[in-house]
Write an enzyme that holds these catalytic residues in place. Structure first.
Site, short mmCIF file in Angstrom:
data_model
loop_
_atom_site.label_atom_id
_atom_site.label_comp_id
_atom_site.label_asym_id
_atom_site.label_seq_id
_atom_site.Cartn_x
_atom_site.Cartn_y
_atom_site.Cartn_z
N ALA A 1 0.85 -1.19 0.00
CA ALA A 1 0.00 0.00 0.00
C ALA A 1 0.89 1.23 0.00
O ALA A 1 1.02 1.93 0.99
CB ALA A 1 -0.91 -0.03 1.22
N CYS A 2 1.52 1.48 -1.12
CA CYS A 2 2.63 2.42 -1.21
C CYS A 2 2.17 3.80 -1.69
O CYS A 2 1.01 4.00 -2.01
CB CYS A 2 3.68 1.87 -2.16
SG CYS A 2 4.13 0.16 -1.82
N THR A 3 3.11 4.74 -1.72
CA THR A 3 2.88 6.05 -2.31
C THR A 3 4.03 6.35 -3.26
O THR A 3 5.20 6.15 -2.91
CB THR A 3 2.80 7.14 -1.23
OG1 THR A 3 1.81 6.78 -0.26
CG2 THR A 3 2.44 8.49 -1.84
N GLU B 1 3.60 -0.22 -7.01
CA GLU B 1 2.48 0.46 -6.36
C GLU B 1 1.25 -0.41 -6.59
O GLU B 1 0.79 -0.56 -7.74
CB GLU B 1 2.29 1.83 -7.01
CG GLU B 1 1.15 2.64 -6.46
CD GLU B 1 1.52 3.37 -5.20
OE1 GLU B 1 0.60 3.62 -4.41
OE2 GLU B 1 2.70 3.69 -5.00
#
Length: 474
Positions: A6-8, A101
């Site tokens: 659950a990246c940015t 992502e």
């Protein structure tokens, strides 16, 4: 078991940065706060035919090409249980890749092109792509061919960069994807949902796509718009989770780069690509990747109501296992142009250490991480530092800010010093020199970090509630 990423993501074109470099960056967020990682160099392979890679998470396997470039990687330590997940790196051709992502297609599109259970997924993706590509554009093409052949086991978005171009590729169903080049004077932010908007199929300089994707959409009546071909509208989601978990992160990043623009943090159609109000620095990206809605009611450490402070998911999390900025410079020789800014403990409170990627090895504290607590390991050490700051945030945050500012001041000068002192070196001698200098940078970072630890421990002792005095003068 798939590791939830659950990246940015942040991508910046070369005319949007302060020094003309390209930068791609991402937080690697996992399901568990404790997922030990290491930072290693995977050696070049020459004429090594017949190598097979097999996933530990499904039945995917493929034969690797016989020649592979040297690449850095940040894999899981417990890879047999959690998968490889090499995460990020820059190869010998100065091509940067970060994956992935996690991105989610909607049920309408997945009904007609479902994910492939034993297809290529994030755990093996960098391993089978980065050592074999020559440019960012070539990276999209190469990965696209693999998705055609093996299918995709999950929705994944992938970042590619070289000295000239930055690309973002969104794989949302078993076989369909679109990639967009970020214009040189722009930046883009993505956060776990389909981000690419209107696709121009006449502009191959800025868009690539899977074979047959337009026919697929037409055949199954998947385009909800009267006009245009909006990838987000066709393949993306607009859920309650998006509004509270995803879009708010894009909103805050864009608020930082464009403070004059008024937007709603729950708007499902925030633009993917923007021009910033100023030229973007590496420190800007670090701040956004470690941010938690500072100066808004939504900051968990702030002064909003309990409801406001827990309304949106922050960008920086305690389960961010590493964060990275992959920078390709345009103002130095190619053999010194690739710099990997790696934050191994969590981007809110710990530093992004610069590593010249033309190196033969990483420091022992980074490449031999234990599965159980060991403060000699960089991953455990910086996780510990972050935990100590957070546990006494009001008392320690200013100490921490000064520490990070001092390190960034040191890193700026340090990089230019290394480049200047490397004049006349080439080939293996340059690689040896940069390897040794990287480890000196690690050593100095540890020294300043130990000093911060000492200050915080001493102050913590003074804060003990187990104290008592009968004489107010004592």
């Amino acid at each position: 078991m798939k590791k939830l990423s659950a990246c940015t993501t942040i991508l910046v074109g070369k005319k949007a940065t302060i020094d003309g470099s390209t930068m791609i960056a991402r937080n690697d967020d996992t399901y568990s706060p404790i997922t030990p990682q290491k930072f290693i160099i995977q050696k070049a392979e020459k004429n090594n035919k017949g190598r097979i890679i097999k996933s530990y998470l499904n039945n995917f396997q493929m034969e690797l090409p016989e020649n592979a470039q040297r690449v850095p990687a940040v894999p899981n330590v417990d890879y047999k249980k959690l998968g490889y997940y090499d995460e990020s790196g820059i190869n010998e051709c100065n091509v940067a890749m970060s994956c992935t992502e996690s991105t989610y297609g909607n049920e309408r599109t997945l009904a007609f092109d479902p994910l492939v259970v034993d297809g290529l997924d994030e755990d093996c993706m960098q391993t089978v792509v980065l050592p074999y590509i020559k440019s960012a554009r070539n990276g999209v093409e190469y990965l696209g061919e693999l998705i055609t052949k093996y299918g995709s086991a999950a929705g994944n978005s992938v970042l590619f960069g070289d000295k000239d171009e930055v690309w973002y590729m969104e794989i949302v169903t078993g076989h369909h994807w679109v990639a967009q080049r970020i214009p040189d004077d722009c930046y883009a932010i993505a956060a776990n949902r389909v981000s690419i908007e209107n696709v121009d199929f006449t502009n191959a300089d800025y868009f690539m796509w899977s074979d047959g994707i337009r026919e697929f959409v037409d055949a199954h009546h998947l385009n909800p718009d009267h006009n245009g071909w909006n990838f987000r509208h066709i393949f993306g989601t607009y859920t309650e989770q998006d509004r509270h978990y995803n879009t708010s992160r894009v909103w805050y990043g864009q608020k930082y780069f464009n403070p004059d623009i008024e937007q709603d943090p729950q708007d499902g159609d925030l633009p993917f690509i923007r021009k910033a109000n100023k030229l973007i620095t590496q420190e800007d990206i670090e701040f956004v990747l470690g941010s938690h809605y500072q100066n808004t009611p939504y900051d968990p450490f702030g002064h909003g109501t309990d409801e406001e402070k827990h309304m949106y998911r922050p960008i920086g999390l305690n389960r961010t296992q590493n964060a990275h900025i992959l920078q390709i410079r345009n103002d130095v020789d190619a053999d010194k142009a690739g710099i990997m800014w790696l934050c191994i403990g969590g981007p809110t409170f710990t530093p992004f250490i610069p590593f010249f990627v033309n190196m033969s090895d990483t420091d022992a504290s980074f490449n031999n991480t234990s599965l159980t607590y060991n403060q000699n390991d960089a991953w455990w050490y910086y996780k510990s530092l972050a935990s100590l700051v957070e546990s006494h945030y009001p008392q320690f945050v200013q100490l921490n800010i000064k520490y990070l500012e001092e390190l960034n001041r040191y890193y700026r000068g340090r990089i230019e010093e290394i480049i200047a002192n490397s004049e006349g070196l080439a080939g293996n001698k340059l690689t040896e020199y940069l390897t040794a200098e990287n480890q000196k940078t690690v050593k100095h970072t540890k020294k300043l970090s130990d000093e911060l630890f000492g200050k915080m421990f001493i102050e913590s002792i003074k804060m003990s509630k187990l104290t008592f005095s009968m004489d107010k003068n004592l």
